[in-house]
Design a protein around this motif. Sequence first.
Motif, short mmCIF file in Angstrom:
data_model
loop_
_atom_site.label_atom_id
_atom_site.label_comp_id
_atom_site.label_asym_id
_atom_site.label_seq_id
_atom_site.Cartn_x
_atom_site.Cartn_y
_atom_site.Cartn_z
N LEU A 1 -29.96 15.80 14.99
CA LEU A 1 -29.46 15.69 13.61
C LEU A 1 -27.94 15.85 13.56
CD1 LEU A 1 -30.05 15.41 10.61
CD2 LEU A 1 -30.49 17.87 10.52
N GLU A 2 -27.41 16.76 14.36
CA GLU A 2 -25.96 16.96 14.39
C GLU A 2 -25.25 15.74 14.95
OE1 GLU A 2 -22.54 19.20 13.45
OE2 GLU A 2 -24.66 19.39 12.89
N ALA A 3 -25.85 15.10 15.97
CA ALA A 3 -25.28 13.88 16.53
C ALA A 3 -25.21 12.79 15.46
CB ALA A 3 -26.11 13.41 17.73
N ARG A 4 -26.25 12.71 14.63
CA ARG A 4 -26.26 11.71 13.56
C ARG A 4 -25.21 12.02 12.50
NH1 ARG A 4 -32.20 11.40 11.40
NH2 ARG A 4 -31.31 9.70 10.17
N LYS A 5 -25.05 13.30 12.18
CA LYS A 5 -24.05 13.69 11.18
C LYS A 5 -22.64 13.35 11.65
CE LYS A 5 -26.49 17.52 8.93
NZ LYS A 5 -26.50 18.99 8.70
N LEU A 6 -22.40 13.50 12.95
CA LEU A 6 -21.08 13.20 13.50
C LEU A 6 -20.92 11.73 13.85
CD1 LEU A 6 -20.60 16.34 15.79
CD2 LEU A 6 -19.52 15.88 13.59
N LYS A 7 -21.93 10.91 13.51
CA LYS A 7 -21.89 9.45 13.74
C LYS A 7 -21.82 9.12 15.23
CE LYS A 7 -21.45 8.63 9.25
NZ LYS A 7 -22.47 7.92 8.45
N TYR A 8 -22.49 9.94 16.06
CA TYR A 8 -22.52 9.65 17.49
C TYR A 8 -23.68 8.69 17.78
CZ TYR A 8 -19.37 13.63 18.30
OH TYR A 8 -18.30 14.49 18.31
N PRO A 9 -23.48 7.73 18.67
CA PRO A 9 -24.57 6.80 19.00
C PRO A 9 -25.61 7.40 19.93
CG PRO A 9 -22.62 6.25 20.27
CD PRO A 9 -22.22 7.36 19.33
N THR A 10 -25.27 8.52 20.58
CA THR A 10 -26.18 9.17 21.52
C THR A 10 -26.23 10.67 21.26
OG1 THR A 10 -24.38 9.40 23.13
CG2 THR A 10 -25.80 7.45 23.34
N THR A 11 -27.23 11.32 21.84
CA THR A 11 -27.33 12.78 21.80
C THR A 11 -26.90 13.31 23.16
OG1 THR A 11 -29.19 12.70 20.24
CG2 THR A 11 -28.86 14.75 21.45
N GLY A 12 -25.79 14.02 23.19
CA GLY A 12 -25.25 14.54 24.45
C GLY A 12 -25.42 16.04 24.55
N THR A 13 -24.90 16.60 25.63
CA THR A 13 -25.01 18.04 25.85
C THR A 13 -24.25 18.83 24.79
OG1 THR A 13 -23.14 17.88 27.40
CG2 THR A 13 -25.35 17.81 28.33
N GLU A 14 -23.17 18.24 24.25
CA GLU A 14 -22.43 18.94 23.19
C GLU A 14 -23.28 19.04 21.92
OE1 GLU A 14 -21.68 14.62 22.49
OE2 GLU A 14 -21.89 15.94 24.23
N ALA A 15 -24.06 17.98 21.61
CA ALA A 15 -24.94 18.03 20.45
C ALA A 15 -26.07 19.02 20.67
CB ALA A 15 -25.49 16.63 20.15
N LEU A 16 -26.59 19.06 21.90
CA LEU A 16 -27.65 20.02 22.22
C LEU A 16 -27.15 21.45 22.09
CD1 LEU A 16 -30.53 20.43 23.20
CD2 LEU A 16 -29.71 20.19 25.56
N LEU A 17 -25.92 21.68 22.51
CA LEU A 17 -25.31 23.01 22.37
C LEU A 17 -25.18 23.39 20.89
CD1 LEU A 17 -23.98 25.45 23.70
CD2 LEU A 17 -21.84 24.16 23.80
N MET A 18 -24.76 22.44 20.06
CA MET A 18 -24.66 22.71 18.62
C MET A 18 -26.03 22.95 18.02
SD MET A 18 -21.56 20.26 17.24
CE MET A 18 -21.88 18.80 18.26
N GLY A 19 -27.04 22.22 18.52
CA GLY A 19 -28.40 22.43 18.03
C GLY A 19 -28.89 23.84 18.27
N LEU A 20 -28.55 24.40 19.44
CA LEU A 20 -28.92 25.79 19.73
C LEU A 20 -28.33 26.75 18.71
CD1 LEU A 20 -28.39 25.80 23.61
CD2 LEU A 20 -30.59 26.03 22.43
N LEU A 21 -27.08 26.52 18.35
CA LEU A 21 -26.40 27.41 17.41
C LEU A 21 -26.85 27.18 15.97
CD1 LEU A 21 -22.89 27.24 19.07
CD2 LEU A 21 -24.23 29.33 18.74
N ILE A 22 -27.20 25.95 15.63
CA ILE A 22 -27.70 25.68 14.27
C ILE A 22 -29.04 26.36 14.06
CG2 ILE A 22 -28.55 23.87 12.72
CD1 ILE A 22 -26.44 22.02 13.99
#
Length: 234
Positions: A101-122
Motif C-alpha cells: 500500500l505504501e508503494a502505491r501511495k508513493l506511486k512506485y511501480p514495484t514493491t521494494g525492500t524500502e516499501a517492506l521496511l515502511m510496511g513493518l513500521l506502519i
Amino acid sequence: MASHTLSKLSPSTAPFSPSTGARLPRRPMLVSSLRLPNAWLGARDFSLRSMGLASRLPRPRPIIATVAFSLPTAKPERVSSGENVPRWSRKAIKSFAMGELEARKLKYPTTGTEALLMGLLIEGTSAAAKFLQANGITLFKVREESIKLNPKGDMYFFSPEHPPLTEDCQRVLDWAVDQKLKSADGGEITTSHLLLGIWSEVESPGHKILAALGFDDGKAKELKSQISEPEYDD
C-alpha cells in the motif's frame, strides 16, 4: 424531495360559485420541489441533480490493500513437493500488505525492500517494529530516506493493486523462509525474519536506509537472539 400538500386554507380565500354564491372547495396546492430564498439570486433550487452537477462531481479513487494468507515465493516447487513450509505470522502478512500500500501511495511501480521496511513500521505493533522504534528508526525517517533514494512517481501514474516485487524484495521473503526451515524450531515466520532479511540484502535500498539510520550488525545480532519469540496479536 417529497411533495408537500397545503391543506389548511383561510375561508376568505376560497372562491365563490357565480351561479349560487356558495363557496367552492379549494383544491390543495402541491409543492413539487424545495426552493430556498437567496439574498442575491432570489429563489433558487439547490438540488445538485436539478443543476446537472450530480454526475460531474469527482469520485475519489480508493486505495485498497488486499491481505493474502501467505506471501509470494520464487520457489513454487516447495508447495508442489509437499514440503512442510512454515506459516507466516499475521503481523508479517499485514506488514507486507502495508508495504504494498505504501508503494502505491508513493506511486512506485514495484514493491521494494524500502516499501517492506515502511510496511513493518506502519503495522507498528510487531517485534520488529518495536525494535526499530526503540533504536530511533521511525516511519517518518524511513520514508524521508526512501524518497531520497527513489523519488515519488509521477502524480498521474497509478500503481497496480499489487505492485510486483523487486528481485531483492523477493529474496528477502525466501531468505526468511529458508532461515525458519534451518532453525527447525517450529512456530511461524515473523516480522523479525523480514527485518533481518532486509538487512541481509546489502545492496538493497532497505539495507542502505537502515544503515543510514544507525542499524548495524550488532543490532542485527541482538534482534536475531530474540527471533524465536512468537508474535501474538494485541
